[in-house]
Enzyme design. Structure first.
Site, PDB file in Angstrom:
ATOM      1  CG  HIS A 469     -28.660 -64.417  63.699  1.00  0.00           C
ATOM      2  ND1 HIS A 469     -29.086 -63.361  63.129  1.00  0.00           N
ATOM      3  CD2 HIS A 469     -27.332 -64.311  64.190  1.00  0.00           C
ATOM      4  CE1 HIS A 469     -28.274 -62.582  63.291  1.00  0.00           C
ATOM      5  NE2 HIS A 469     -27.240 -62.960  63.983  1.00  0.00           N
ATOM      6  CD  GLU A 470     -24.962 -66.423  66.586  1.00  0.00           C
ATOM      7  OE1 GLU A 470     -23.866 -66.331  66.121  1.00  0.00           O
ATOM      8  OE2 GLU A 470     -25.671 -65.453  66.982  1.00  0.00           O
ATOM      9  CG  HIS A 473     -22.520 -64.827  62.238  1.00  0.00           C
ATOM     10  ND1 HIS A 473     -22.369 -63.501  61.552  1.00  0.00           N
ATOM     11  CD2 HIS A 473     -23.564 -64.341  63.060  1.00  0.00           C
ATOM     12  CE1 HIS A 473     -23.188 -62.343  61.904  1.00  0.00           C
ATOM     13  NE2 HIS A 473     -23.832 -63.064  63.185  1.00  0.00           N
ATOM     14  CG  HIS A 476     -19.857 -63.940  56.052  1.00  0.00           C
ATOM     15  ND1 HIS A 476     -20.199 -62.616  56.590  1.00  0.00           N
ATOM     16  CD2 HIS A 476     -19.348 -63.732  54.874  1.00  0.00           C
ATOM     17  CE1 HIS A 476     -19.888 -61.772  55.841  1.00  0.00           C
ATOM     18  NE2 HIS A 476     -19.425 -62.281  54.743  1.00  0.00           N
TER      19      HIS A 476
END
Length: 688
Positions: A469-470, A473, A476
């Protein structure tokens, strides 16, 4: 000191990585002082310019302003989260109100707003790119929402409120870190840890030793649910751990956060009313992709009843399992995780605790997270041991595109320590921008218990999911390809920012990926294929609990921030009374399913940027689940899919309306159906 301060000039290291070897705590205060003064002088020069406003002399100039302050703030913000100390906390407390005043000095500058307003009025006459036009709109909206159009006396009151809010938010976070450390559960007997894996017991022993304590120490993670509750066989120990978790921030000690939370709610409500909104929530949602409380409630209404119904059905199964164990007491909140794991083992022949030996940190990162990114996007990762990060446990990797061109740096910092706040997050130390000719430097932080020297660092399945998940980011931020730093990378709407990171979780169990990184840390044997299948089959298990727990926290956030100022001031009773009334209002007051965060330790909404925005995770998951469907329909882990997702969404940042990027990528508006199916809510019975 001035000549030696490393923040006063751009870093000469690759990608402008901050020169951590030269940075000392004493540098922060001086650099913050000089950085704020320099930016205010630059802003005043822009505001007082006799030239007609243009993008170059107004918006571009604002984007270029405050370079010292930007450099020091990005390092300081990360340091106070990832490796703080008393001196840093004092600087943080001293400067929090000054940061708020500094922002107000810019956003409430009448002459500066007049230039932006004039430029915005002529936007159709200007030959602007789509990104530049959107950035101009964003700047104008930022100033209006900050109060630039208010009367002088209203602006003065707004400054006072912002200063108070900054100080209180900082205090809330500091209190929570201190109380979380103080609430760790100390156990004297190894028998009390029965059920924990050997590596978890070793980590508990190491945690106690690091604080000079005897026995074992189970440190707390940020959410209500503590991972050890899944394994501890001693029911009284489980109860003590659970009660330590839910009491944080409300124990009536020096770190009590209950009154601070109330003050924050009142001040936010007053600020919203000054700006013309009924509540803080109305103010926030007006600038989110959700649009309004009404649209948000329409989505939540589709989730609450089926989630509660599923939770009731799940509890019946768990209570039966507990009774079969010979326990005659009433089923309680501290029993849920333990018996959920027992039922999971029986139903799916899957023991998640037994998976830990297959999830070693370094292998999962390199052969799982990095492997998936390379397969999907063609990017490569090279350890840069020659580059120093901000802590010895943080490692630096250089990231390059498939053609070998430079993309940026990624820093991995995965282990818990007393100086690190709870939870997991991504930060940017350098933001991508063509205007400033900068490439990104991003980092991920987690709180995995650190094993004793020589022992393997193993993770739970949930921690593996968090790592993927991290890193979503991080991608991104790394893939950002915009001109203006204002809209780079993760600078998107708060209820959109979780979307790319949640999509990246899908690769955790993708067959090619999970087969590549799951190896037993001792035997190197792969995780058996049938176990991988059972992980997938059990993905909807316990989703009633997970969804209700999350929705309860979401509803608490919204109820706090939908209060008007007068309502907030008039609140009677304890903070627990407010929580109970709020959850009863929508049927989410389940004794055995506590909110993922209670108010006194709800760091997201009282010390971070998620006030009236914790709903963002489920709102983004609608987009995420719909996108996962697209990937599956399009062939999954293939470069053409990765390149399309990167170009259509990840590279765009906030350079335009975020939902337009999604709809262009997906070819239609988002559908909630894939989310309901993922969480087992599509055919759930109505709640009793």
């Amino acid at each position: 000191m001035t000549a030696a301060n490393p923040f006063f000039a751009p870093s000469e290291l690759p990608y402008e990585l901050p020169p951590f070897a030269r940075i000392e705590v004493s540098h922060f205060r001086e650099a913050l002082e000089r950085g704020m003064a320099e930016q205010l002088a630059e802003v005043e020069a822009i505001a007082l310019s006799a030239e007609e406003p243009t993008m170059a002399n107004t918006i571009d100039a604002l984007e270029r302003s405050g370079r010292i302050l930007t450099r020091v703030m990005r390092v300081f913000d990360n340091q106070t989260s990832a490796d703080t100390n008393e001196e840093l906390q004092q600087i943080e407390a001293d400067f929090a109100p000054r940061f708020a005043a500094h922002d107000d000095a810019i956003l409430l500058n009448e002459r500066l707003f007049a230039r932006i307003d004039a430029l915005y009025a002529r936007r159709d006459e200007l030959d602007l790119t789509a990104e530049a036009r959107h950035v101009l709109r964003r700047y104008h909206l930022d100033f209006v929402r900050a109060g630039a159009a208010l009367a002088p006396e209203q602006r003065q009151r707004l400054r006072e409120i912002n200063t108070q809010l900054a100080s209180l938010s900082t205090l809330f976070g500091s209190n929570l870190l201190a109380d979380t450390n103080a609430s760790a559960l100390q156990l004297s007997s190894r028998a009390d840890l029965d059920g924990l894996s050997e590596d978890a017991i070793a980590a508990a022993a190491a945690a106690a030793q690091s604080r000079g304590l005897d026995g074992y120490l189970i440190t707390l993670v940020l959410p209500t649910h503590q991972p050890a509750l899944e394994s501890l066989t001693n029911r009284q120990v489980r109860r003590r751990l659970y009660e330590a978790s839910v009491a944080r921030g409300s124990r009536g000690n020096a770190h009590d956060n209950t009154d601070i939370a109330r003050q924050l709610v009142v001040l936010r409500a007053e600020r919203a009313e000054l700006l013309g909104y009924r509540s803080h929530s109305d103010y926030v949602l007006a600038d989110r992709t959700a649009g309004s409380n009404e649209q948000l409630d329409a989505m939540l209404d589709q989730l609450i009843a089926p989630a509660v119904a599923n939770a009731h059905a799940e509890q019946a199964d768990l209570a039966a399992a507990m009774a079969a164990d010979g326990v005659e007491d009433e089923f309680a909140a501290w029993d849920w995780a333990f018996y959920a794991e027992a039922v999971r083992r029986e139903r799916y022949e899957l023991d998640t605790n037994a998976l830990r030996p297959y999830f070693e940190v370094d292998r999962t990162l390199v052969d799982g997270v990095f492997f998936a990114a390379t397969s999907l996007y063609g990017i490569t990762f090279t350890a840069r041991d020659d580059l120093q990060a901000y802590h010895p446990e943080a490692r630096v990797f250089e990231v390059r595109n498939a053609d070998g061109s430079e993309l940026g740096l990624f820093i991995a910092d995965y282990f818990t320590r007393d100086s690190k706040r709870g939870g997991a997050w991504m930060n940017s130390l350098v933001t991508q921008s063509r205007l400033l000719d900068q490439k990104p430097v991003v980092l991920n932080n987690m709180n995995i218990p650190k094993p004793p020297p020589g022992q393997p660092a193993l993770m739970s399945l949930d921690e593996v999911r968090t790592m993927f998940h991290e890193f979503g980011h991080a991608l991104h931020g790394l893939f950002s390809s915009v001109t203006y730093p204002r809209v780079a990378g993760t600078a998107v709407a708060r209820d959109f920012v979780e979307y790319p990171s949640q999509v990246n979780e899908m690769w955790l169990s993708w067959p090619e990926v999970i087969a590549n990184y799951t190896r037993h840390h001792e035997s190197a044997e792969p995780l058996p294929a049938d176990v991988i299948t059972r992980i997938e089959e059990s993905s909807a298990f316990n989703q009633g609990f997970e969804t209700v727990s999350y929705l309860a926290a979401t509803w608490l956030d919204l109820c706090w921030h939908r209060l008007g100022a007068a309502e907030a001031r008039a609140l009677e009773g304890s903070i627990e009374d407010f929580e109970r009334r709020a959850l009863e209002q929508v049927g989410l007051a389940l004794e055995t399913v506590p909110p993922r965060y209670r108010s006194a330790y709800f760091n997201h909404i009282f010390a971070s940027g998620y006030a009236s925005g914790y709903y963002s995770y489920i709102w983004s998951e609608v987009l995420d689940a719909d996108t996962v469907e697209w990937f599956k329909e399009s062939g999954g882990l293939q470069r053409r899919n990765g390149d399309l997702f990167r170009d259509a969404l990840l590279a765009r940042g906030a350079s335009g309306p975020e939902m337009s990027f999604f709809e262009s990528f997906r070819g239609r508006p988002a559908s909630i159906t894939p989310l309901l199916e993922r969480r087992g809510l599509a055919s759930a019975p109505s709640s009793p």
